[in-house]
Design a protein around this motif. Structure first.
Motif, PDB file in Angstrom:
ATOM      1  N   GLU A   1      10.890  57.620 -40.691  1.00  0.00           N
ATOM      2  CA  GLU A   1      11.759  56.797 -41.530  1.00  0.00           C
ATOM      3  C   GLU A   1      11.042  56.373 -42.807  1.00  0.00           C
ATOM      4  O   GLU A   1      11.638  56.362 -43.889  1.00  0.00           O
TER       5      GLU A   1
ATOM      6  N   GLU B   1      -0.945  55.877 -40.948  1.00  0.00           N
ATOM      7  CA  GLU B   1       0.109  56.635 -40.288  1.00  0.00           C
ATOM      8  C   GLU B   1       1.464  56.135 -40.775  1.00  0.00           C
ATOM      9  O   GLU B   1       1.645  54.949 -41.017  1.00  0.00           O
ATOM     10  N   TYR B   2       2.404  57.072 -40.914  1.00  0.00           N
ATOM     11  CA  TYR B   2       3.744  56.754 -41.384  1.00  0.00           C
ATOM     12  C   TYR B   2       4.765  57.281 -40.383  1.00  0.00           C
ATOM     13  O   TYR B   2       4.593  58.364 -39.826  1.00  0.00           O
ATOM     14  N   SER B   3       5.816  56.518 -40.193  1.00  0.00           N
ATOM     15  CA  SER B   3       6.914  56.981 -39.347  1.00  0.00           C
ATOM     16  C   SER B   3       7.779  57.943 -40.158  1.00  0.00           C
ATOM     17  O   SER B   3       7.688  58.009 -41.389  1.00  0.00           O
TER      18      SER B   3
END
Length: 48
Positions: A32, A28-30
């Motif tokens: 930002e 998972e990536y934010s």
């Protein structure tokens, strides 16, 4: 630049993103982090 060249560039960029996400260590990536990856790709394309 022709329309075909634009389409090829767009697809190559999307493929680069796909590789970054699928080969990365994270699941998972934010927002930002995604923006940072996009910035890196854009800057690398400017230097070519």
């Amino acid at each position: 630049m022709t329309e075909k060249e634009r389409q090829d560039t767009k697809m190559a960029t999307l493929y680069e993103l796909r590789l970054l996400f699928t080969n990365g260590e994270k699941q998972e990536y934010s927002i930002e982090e995604i923006v940072e990856l996009l910035d890196k790709i854009a800057m690398a394309k400017d230097q070519k």
